[in-house]
Design an enzyme around this catalytic site. Structure first.
Site, short mmCIF file in Angstrom:
data_model
loop_
_atom_site.label_atom_id
_atom_site.label_comp_id
_atom_site.label_asym_id
_atom_site.label_seq_id
_atom_site.Cartn_x
_atom_site.Cartn_y
_atom_site.Cartn_z
N HIS A 32 26.05 38.93 -44.27
CA HIS A 32 25.12 39.11 -43.39
C HIS A 32 23.66 39.28 -43.13
CE1 HIS A 32 28.94 39.59 -41.81
NE2 HIS A 32 29.09 40.68 -41.90
N LYS B 5 26.82 52.86 -42.16
CA LYS B 5 28.35 52.98 -42.04
C LYS B 5 27.94 54.46 -40.93
CE LYS B 5 31.05 49.99 -43.38
NZ LYS B 5 31.95 49.34 -41.89
N LYS C 201 26.88 34.12 -34.16
CA LYS C 201 25.96 34.97 -32.67
C LYS C 201 25.02 34.03 -32.14
CE LYS C 201 27.50 39.50 -34.83
NZ LYS C 201 28.73 39.59 -33.61
#
Length: 504
Positions: free
Chosen positions: A250, A350, A192
């Site tokens: 991540h 989530k 990214k």
């Protein structure tokens, strides 16, 4: 609007062999990235794609499956196919077979031998249990043998191991058969633009880097919030959980880029050296410290965006008595001179209120003495917010004086949005990673020692939570369990407001 194409030379001729070619990753990310690369000239017509999978089919079957892939509007893989896709499509072939059997590797060797170049990259878009065996089979059949005129590389997706012990074992198994320089461990977050810009923002701007110490920074927050539920991934997720799935890869890659020392050059190994040093400096907690500095949660049944969300334990292939977490928040310390006393708060989960990935650098407040007899009152500290997704950019929160006779402050933001300046709308995040794989630049890929350092830092939490107990419940559409707020409140801090809250 300027293009992101800065006349970068095309990658060399290469054959990319994708194990798991009929899977979701290939359709949703890898192929759209290569379409974008074809359109922008990052790869030429000498790129050949060999798909390998267990599903029955032939060249036409795989091409048709990729033709028929239509992502949701604006979702990953939503690229304009057009002429670039037609050029790429004719250079796609397919080999069906069992990854454990020798015949597919013989077929791969025959296909590569017919390609215009001996260069080959093998992409493992498969379940982790196949990583070791595929690398061993590639080596057994001479497919990883390099010559002075041709390279052989293997790209491996996450998760790389399930804990410290398994990560060490997998690294040892792979490096026994191929050189470390041939291994490209992928974390797609590093593709990214905003993630890569963290280093540029730090090291190309004196006004930022001079403040990047414990003298000026109060704490750092790193958030990766998802609005999706577990969906059809119940079997995988119940064996993995939010901690394993997101933190050692991540979130720790973001942590490393934020906190690493300046490298002595922008050579790949110099950067990876500093990232590995940083990850090794994360304090490894005792059991008691892990219990005090970690929070885990699991979402309950509820409503979100007008849709009913079943509880995590009601998802197919998830044990009804599961203690797997879908949310995790950690407070970590880095034992270096630069970061002494500065806590790093990490959270991911989530079905949270908003999809938002960001890094927040919270600076220390200024002395208040000179404002004691004014109406300015309590001064909010400055913040630098690095927005990674969905609206890539940077924002600096500062204070100014309100117009009028009184000394009263007002918070304002200095904003930069990538989309306002650059055309990045069609990028899926894998373009940079694939290009670097083809040209041999390992800067954005993880090294064995960095992988193992990340697992070492989370191992105390894995050991603690493996011994029973239930995650704290939280509602779909919330910001996680109350215990995550308590984690910061104990230090007289609060979580930074996410995008959805700022919009209301």
């Amino acid at each position: 609007m300027p293009s992101t194409d800065c006349s970068i030379p095309a990658a060399p001729s290469v054959t990319i062999v994708i194990f798991g070619a009929t899977g979701d990753l290939t359709r949703r990310l890898l192929m759209p990235a290569m379409i974008n690369m074809t359109r922008s000239g990052l790869v030429g017509d000498s790129l050949h794609i060999i798909g390998v999978g267990i599903d029955p089919g032939d060249d036409a079957t795989l091409r048709q499956a990729l033709d028929d892939f239509h992502p949701e509007t604006g979702g990953e893989g939503a690229v304009e196919r057009g002429e670039a896709w037609q050029r790429l499509r004719q250079r796609i072939s397919y080999i069906q077979g069992d990854f454990n059997q020798n015949d597919i590797y013989q077929a791969i060797a025959e296909r590569i031998a017919r390609a215009p170049t001996g260069n080959a990259a093998f992409y493992l878009a498969v379940q982790p249990r196949y990583f070791g065996v595929i690398v061993e089979k590639l080596a057994d059949h001479g497919l990883m043998d390099e010559t002075p005129n041709s390279f052989r590389r293997v790209a491996i997706e996450k998760p790389f191991g399930q804990d410290l012990q398994s990560a060490k074992a997998l690294n040892a198994r792979i490096i026994k058969r191929v050189a470390e320089t041939q291994v490209y461990r992928i974390d797609h977050f590093l593709g990214k633009e905003t993630v890569q810009n963290i280093m540029t923002a730090r090291f190309a701007n004196t006004m930022i880097e001079r403040l990047w110490t414990s003298d000026c920074i109060d704490h750092v927050q790193i958030t990766v919030a998802e609005t999706v539920d577990v969906g059809t991934r119940g079997k995988f997720y119940d064996a993995t959980g939010a901690l394993r799935d997101m933190v050692p890869n991540h979130l720790f890659q973001l942590l490393a880029m934020v906190a690493m020392e300046p490298p002595n050059s922008f050579d790949a190994e110099a950067i990876r050296d500093e990232k590995a040093k940083l990850l090794k400096a994360i304090r490894v907690y005792s059991r008691q410290d892990a219990e005090r500095n970690g929070v885990r949660g699991a979402y309950t049944a509820g409503e979100m965006n007008g849709q009913h969300v079943p509880a995590y334990t009601a998802v197919a292939d998830v044990a009804k008595t599961s203690s797997t977490e879908t949310y995790v928040a950690l407070k970590l310390m880095i034992d270096t001179w630069r970061w002494s006393g500065v806590p790093f708060y990490l959270r991911t989960g989530k079905v949270m209120a908003v999809r938002d990935s960001e890094v927040v650098i919270a600076f220390k407040p200024v002395p208040h003495t000179q404002f004691e007899n004014t109406s300015a009152g309590h001064l909010q500290p400055n913040r630098l917010v690095i927005q990674i997704q969905p609206d890539e950019g940077l924002r600096m929160d500062i204070l100014i004086k309100q117009p009028g006779p009184l000394v009263a402050t007002a918070p304002v933001s200095l904003d930069f949005h990538y989309a306002d300046r650059f055309d990045i709308a069609r990028q899926v995040g894998y373009e940079s990673l694939l290009y670097d794989l083809f040209i041999g630049d390992r800067t954005l890929f993880q090294r064995a020692d960095g992988i193992e350092a990340g697992w070492a830092a989370v191992q105390p939490f894995l050991d603690l939570w493996a011994n029973g107990g239930k995650p704290d419940p939280y509602q779909p559409g919330s910001l996680g369990p109350d215990a995550a707020d308590t984690l910061l409140a104990r230090d007289h801090r609060i979580w930074h407001s996410l995008a959805a809250e700022r919009q209301t």
